[in-house]
Scaffold this motif. Sequence first.
Motif, mmCIF file in Angstrom:
data_model
loop_
_atom_site.group_PDB
_atom_site.id
_atom_site.type_symbol
_atom_site.label_atom_id
_atom_site.label_comp_id
_atom_site.label_asym_id
_atom_site.label_seq_id
_atom_site.Cartn_x
_atom_site.Cartn_y
_atom_site.Cartn_z
ATOM 1 N N SER A 277 -13.629 50.888 21.578
ATOM 2 C CA SER A 277 -13.629 51.903 20.654
ATOM 3 C C SER A 277 -12.489 52.753 20.430
ATOM 4 O O SER A 277 -12.005 53.137 19.257
ATOM 5 C CB SER A 277 -14.924 53.111 21.074
ATOM 6 N N ARG B 173 -10.177 50.457 18.385
ATOM 7 C CA ARG B 173 -10.612 50.415 16.712
ATOM 8 C C ARG B 173 -10.383 52.043 16.319
ATOM 9 O O ARG B 173 -10.462 51.887 15.058
ATOM 10 C CB ARG B 173 -11.991 50.202 16.865
ATOM 11 N N GLU B 174 -10.239 52.913 16.937
ATOM 12 C CA GLU B 174 -9.856 54.247 16.350
ATOM 13 C C GLU B 174 -8.506 54.420 16.014
ATOM 14 O O GLU B 174 -7.793 55.549 15.584
ATOM 15 C CB GLU B 174 -10.384 55.411 17.321
ATOM 16 N N ARG C 180 -17.138 57.229 18.618
ATOM 17 C CA ARG C 180 -16.772 57.386 17.278
ATOM 18 C C ARG C 180 -17.133 58.620 16.479
ATOM 19 O O ARG C 180 -16.241 59.221 15.815
ATOM 20 C CB ARG C 180 -17.784 56.398 16.368
ATOM 21 N N GLU C 181 -17.962 59.419 16.799
ATOM 22 C CA GLU C 181 -18.610 60.456 16.468
ATOM 23 C C GLU C 181 -17.531 61.637 17.001
ATOM 24 O O GLU C 181 -17.115 62.529 16.064
ATOM 25 C CB GLU C 181 -20.001 61.074 16.838
ATOM 26 N N TRP D 229 -20.313 47.991 15.944
ATOM 27 C CA TRP D 229 -19.416 49.145 15.376
ATOM 28 C C TRP D 229 -20.017 49.853 14.332
ATOM 29 O O TRP D 229 -19.931 50.846 14.062
ATOM 30 C CB TRP D 229 -18.137 48.488 15.112
ATOM 31 N N ALA E 4 -21.534 54.103 12.932
ATOM 32 C CA ALA E 4 -20.824 55.020 12.085
ATOM 33 C C ALA E 4 -21.245 56.433 12.307
ATOM 34 O O ALA E 4 -22.331 56.699 11.817
ATOM 35 C CB ALA E 4 -20.618 54.480 10.587
#
Lengths: 179, 578
Positions: free
Chosen positions: B18, B21-22, B147-148, B178, B182
């Motif tokens: 994560s 990917r961020e 993600r959040e 992924w 979202a």
Amino acid sequence: MSHVLVVYTDDEPGVLTRVASLFRRRGFNIHSLTVGPTERPDVSRMTVVVDTDEATARRAVEHLRKLVNVLEVQQLGIGRANVVRDLALIRVNAGPTRRSEVLQLVEVFRANVVDIADDSLVIECTGSLGKIEALVDTLRPFGIIELGRTGAVAMARGTRTPVKAAIAPLRTGGGAMSV
Amino acid sequence: MSIAPAGPQTGAQLIWESLTREGVDIVFGYPGGAILPTYDAMTEYTIRHVLVRHEQSAVHMADGYARASGRVGVVVATSGPGATNLVTGLATAMLDSTPLVAITGQVGSGLLGTDAFQEVDITGITRPVTKHTYLVTRAEDIVPAIREAFAVARSGRPGPVLVDITKDAQQSRATLDWEAAAPQRHLRHLPAPLDQIALAQALDLIRSAKRPIILAGHGIQLSGARAEVLALAERADIPFAITLLGLGAVPATHPLSLGMMGMHGESWVNRAIQEADLLLALGMRFDDRVTGKLKEYAPHAKKIHIDIDASELNKLVPVDVAIAADLGDVLRALLPQVPVADRSEWLGSIREWKGDSAVRDIKNLPDDGHLYAAHVMHDLWRLTKGEAVVVTDVGQHQMWEAQYYKHDGERSLITSGGAGTMGFALPAAIGAKLARPEAEVWVVAGDGGFQMTFAELMTAVQEDVKVNIAIINNGYLGMVRQWQALFYEGRYAATPILSPDFVKLADAFGVHGQRVEARSELATAVEAARTVKGTALIEFKVEQEDSVYPMVPAGAALHDMIRRPAPSVLAETGQDPV
């Protein structure tokens, strides 16, 4: 003066703490706070009554809107445009000599007697904050032994669009995440 | 970016997946039992880990990294004391709106609530000093939570977010999805569309104002609205005063720049605010250090307040027009309709209040043999051509830096404003340097604050990071001493502070160290520090009982300033002719 805020939140652990600690942190004085389920299983609804001026109430609304798990906040007045209801259970002294007097008052207030003991009654009363306070004041001379109130639940009168459903809670495999 | 293998991965792998990917390229952290599975998986990924000497410094580094770059800073720590050590750093980031994500390990989910070894309720502890917190107990919840967390940290008014992940969640497996993870909830309370009525009211006020002033805050930097603010100022001929955190967001040497406002702002800046008939507050929050006594603040002025955080509007200062929106969006909507104006009369009166202080330059003052902190700041500004990224600690040196180092470049001053966290400078500077390796990064710290976190010198050495350090040593906790001198009849309770031999200390850490006791030695030492390989430290032995002037005492009206007692060798300002 009293302001009524209706707060829709994700139904998750920890949300109540977040809302309550926001009020504590900012020094907003909570008169009552109720929380319960709604028409949507993933959404909870809180009714918060705060004693404060208009500007502070508005700021409380803006602070609530900053919480990630708050979906929507409504600010309602105490007036006729809204239904604000509170429930009270009142255990009051009512021995044989004064029992009929108390029962009369219960009738006047359209309250109910839900329990009778030798020397006391338990009265259930639903109504506006003002009505309950009036009943409590009226019964006080008899001797109130125990008083419990739910705190207000409020709803605006008239038509209303449903809580915005567009943005769901953070939902994963087996249910909402604990926060 | 690593390619996610098909099939389930461990929670620990999902954390790094994560972060990758961020867009995270570096994390600041400290390992421990409950986060060990995550550290074990770390080596499979390309993200750089910086090992700190104390978790508080990890947050400050991530904070410095984020402020220098505009990206989200990331911290990793273990449960219990590792997590509680983050608290001061998170509060610092919260008050200054820095986007951070802190990931903490937590005891296994079965042990939660049992007072297990190194178990603390870190989501509970950090709730008031973060934008949001998560407690994740299952591997499949890790990716949605992270993600959040990034979305929340970045969106609206930025801030820190903490994600607490139990050890069993790090160890068990889940399949990465992924797209399904979202984030959405951060979109719930986006600012409403621009309020056209409010915009029209703002325009009217700008049109009719004779003595307008822009209050330029940190929000300009966060919104990326520098060009728009300058366009507004130039088009409508409106001078701007700058908050501490706004320094660098707009250029200090711009002809319309007045300098810093508030408690240690120049007298003419505060006077201009008090005499103004319109305040345009842009991305600032009327902190008490900026307003002084609220009842007497800018009494003649109409007020327009633009901030993305609606809860800041009408909080302390009631305003005539309040707009809760992104500053850049608002200014882009306003600008085409702002009439070109000439306010030379108003600008002329401000120039008059400056008097000769506007053209005095401490560079030209006679050297009386004393080394003043103001000399150090002024000369540092000259020698670095005003192009360094300066990271300050908290106290007198911080105010002198703000007064005498003129920041023109964006993100060129990093300082703990809202929280006033001592010990911030060195770790934050290491983070800033890692974010912008090409920049010349200077730490400006006092002898007190530097001693709070100087263990991070070893982090700089281990990570091969070059920062230049100026310790302004006056032998006191100087700002507190100043308050004791002014408001507590000179009783110096607990403010004299001894320091180690900083040059020997530098030597022990294996970094360059020098001591400067006279102004004549200053330039050589600074040049040596700039050119030497690796981190360099200079101890400046400055005048011991010097104070920061001018000063608005806490709770006094803004025009009620304490001036430097005459006679003095120091000018009240280092402002150059513009």
